[in-house]
Design an enzyme around this catalytic site. Structure first.
Site, mmCIF file in Angstrom:
data_model
loop_
_atom_site.group_PDB
_atom_site.id
_atom_site.type_symbol
_atom_site.label_atom_id
_atom_site.label_comp_id
_atom_site.label_asym_id
_atom_site.label_seq_id
_atom_site.Cartn_x
_atom_site.Cartn_y
_atom_site.Cartn_z
ATOM 1 N N ASN A 17 51.594 30.052 34.896
ATOM 2 C CA ASN A 17 51.358 30.725 36.172
ATOM 3 C C ASN A 17 51.434 29.723 37.326
ATOM 4 O O ASN A 17 50.547 28.877 37.480
ATOM 5 C CB ASN A 17 49.978 31.400 36.132
ATOM 6 C CG ASN A 17 49.678 32.209 37.366
ATOM 7 O OD1 ASN A 17 50.063 31.862 38.478
ATOM 8 N ND2 ASN A 17 48.952 33.292 37.173
ATOM 9 N N ASP A 57 40.636 30.987 31.323
ATOM 10 C CA ASP A 57 40.832 32.423 31.326
ATOM 11 C C ASP A 57 39.847 32.967 32.332
ATOM 12 O O ASP A 57 38.708 32.493 32.426
ATOM 13 C CB ASP A 57 40.626 33.038 29.942
ATOM 14 C CG ASP A 57 41.301 34.406 29.822
ATOM 15 O OD1 ASP A 57 42.184 34.719 30.645
ATOM 16 O OD2 ASP A 57 40.944 35.163 28.900
ATOM 17 N N PHE A 78 46.327 36.142 44.536
ATOM 18 C CA PHE A 78 47.052 36.923 43.535
ATOM 19 C C PHE A 78 46.063 37.783 42.771
ATOM 20 O O PHE A 78 44.853 37.680 42.969
ATOM 21 C CB PHE A 78 47.858 36.008 42.596
ATOM 22 C CG PHE A 78 47.036 34.963 41.889
ATOM 23 C CD1 PHE A 78 46.590 35.165 40.589
ATOM 24 C CD2 PHE A 78 46.713 33.768 42.510
ATOM 25 C CE1 PHE A 78 45.833 34.202 39.930
ATOM 26 C CE2 PHE A 78 45.964 32.791 41.857
ATOM 27 C CZ PHE A 78 45.527 33.025 40.558
ATOM 28 N N TYR A 91 43.581 40.428 41.777
ATOM 29 C CA TYR A 91 42.666 41.334 42.473
ATOM 30 C C TYR A 91 42.178 40.773 43.817
ATOM 31 O O TYR A 91 41.336 41.386 44.472
ATOM 32 C CB TYR A 91 41.448 41.626 41.583
ATOM 33 C CG TYR A 91 41.791 42.311 40.280
ATOM 34 C CD1 TYR A 91 41.943 43.703 40.212
ATOM 35 C CD2 TYR A 91 41.957 41.584 39.112
ATOM 36 C CE1 TYR A 91 42.254 44.333 39.023
ATOM 37 C CE2 TYR A 91 42.272 42.201 37.907
ATOM 38 C CZ TYR A 91 42.423 43.581 37.872
ATOM 39 O OH TYR A 91 42.731 44.212 36.691
ATOM 40 N N ASP A 92 42.688 39.630 44.239
ATOM 41 C CA ASP A 92 42.228 38.990 45.479
ATOM 42 C C ASP A 92 42.237 39.908 46.703
ATOM 43 O O ASP A 92 41.323 39.833 47.525
ATOM 44 C CB ASP A 92 43.045 37.727 45.774
ATOM 45 C CG ASP A 92 42.712 36.572 44.841
ATOM 46 O OD1 ASP A 92 41.800 36.708 44.006
ATOM 47 O OD2 ASP A 92 43.375 35.526 44.956
ATOM 48 N N LYS A 126 39.355 29.539 49.892
ATOM 49 C CA LYS A 126 39.209 30.101 48.544
ATOM 50 C C LYS A 126 39.026 28.998 47.505
ATOM 51 O O LYS A 126 38.206 29.118 46.596
ATOM 52 C CB LYS A 126 40.413 30.972 48.179
ATOM 53 C CG LYS A 126 40.270 31.613 46.806
ATOM 54 C CD LYS A 126 41.519 32.336 46.376
ATOM 55 C CE LYS A 126 41.387 32.727 44.916
ATOM 56 N NZ LYS A 126 42.648 33.108 44.318
ATOM 57 N N HIS A 158 35.551 31.284 41.821
ATOM 58 C CA HIS A 158 35.097 31.112 40.447
ATOM 59 C C HIS A 158 35.836 29.968 39.771
ATOM 60 O O HIS A 158 35.236 29.148 39.083
ATOM 61 C CB HIS A 158 35.299 32.408 39.667
ATOM 62 C CG HIS A 158 36.678 32.976 39.799
ATOM 63 N ND1 HIS A 158 37.236 33.358 41.009
ATOM 64 C CD2 HIS A 158 37.641 33.226 38.882
ATOM 65 C CE1 HIS A 158 38.453 33.806 40.823
ATOM 66 N NE2 HIS A 158 38.737 33.741 39.539
#
Length: 188
Positions: free
Chosen positions: A9, A68, A148, A150-151, A171, A176
């Site tokens: 990614n 993850d 990207f 659900y942001d 961010k 998280h």
């Protein structure tokens, strides 16, 4: 120090590169010639992170970490959680995933949720994990062009903008993933 981040990614890779000190050379799965998709067959974020990290360590003999992440919605008992990227199907379609979240939250007033990241680390002969959580609420409209997943529908506690509106500089300090990676860097 060379470290492999077990991901294809490019968004995640770029996000993490901004968090690492210059003394660490970050490589992706593509950089090491790993073109196969490592199957995430775990039932938890922790299991999936270890599957990827251990695969790289075993197959390529390289120090590695993998993450993850999942969106965990309170009123949906933590769903979509471990299947966040595939919530609406194996095609990993962000638009379809958001639409399914909205469908499942229809007529529900509680929109509290959290993003959670687990990082599994395999360096030399040691393994450990780090976790980062950020709480917030989901909204019923997409806002912002950054980020990207659900942001565009997640507003973290203490802010009025979605992750997609905040920009990577902010961010990457509060997310998280940033929290989990800060723990990881402190333990290196």
């Amino acid at each position: 120090m060379k470290l492999v981040f077990a991901t294809h990614n490019p968004n995640k890779l770029e996000e993490i590169k901004q968090l690492l000190p210059d003394s660490i050379e970050l490589l992706s799965l593509t950089d090491i010639g790993c073109i196969e998709e490592i199957e995430e067959t775990g039932k938890t974020l922790e299991e999936n992170a270890y599957i990827k990290a251990r695969y790289v360590k075993t197959q390529y003999g390289l120090n590695c970490f993998a993450d993850d992440s999942g969106l965990e919605i309170d009123v949906l008992n933590g769903a979509p959680g471990v299947i966040s990227a595939r919530y609406a199907g194996r095609q990993k379609d962000n638009e379809a995933n958001i639409a399914k979240v909205w469908e499942n939250l229809n007529n529900k007033s509680n929109k509290a949720a959290q993003f959670r990241t687990v990082i599994a680390v395999c360096i030399e002969d040691k393994e450990w994990e780090c976790e980062g959580i950020v709480r917030g609420n989901l909204i019923d409209e997409k806002r912002g062009d950054g980020g990207f997943g659900y942001d565009p529908i997640f507003i973290t506690d203490g802010y009025t903008k979605t992750f997609a509106e905040l920009g990577s500089e902010i961010k990457n300090k509060i997310s998280h993933r940033a929290k989990a990676f800060q723990l990881f860097l402190n333990q290196l």
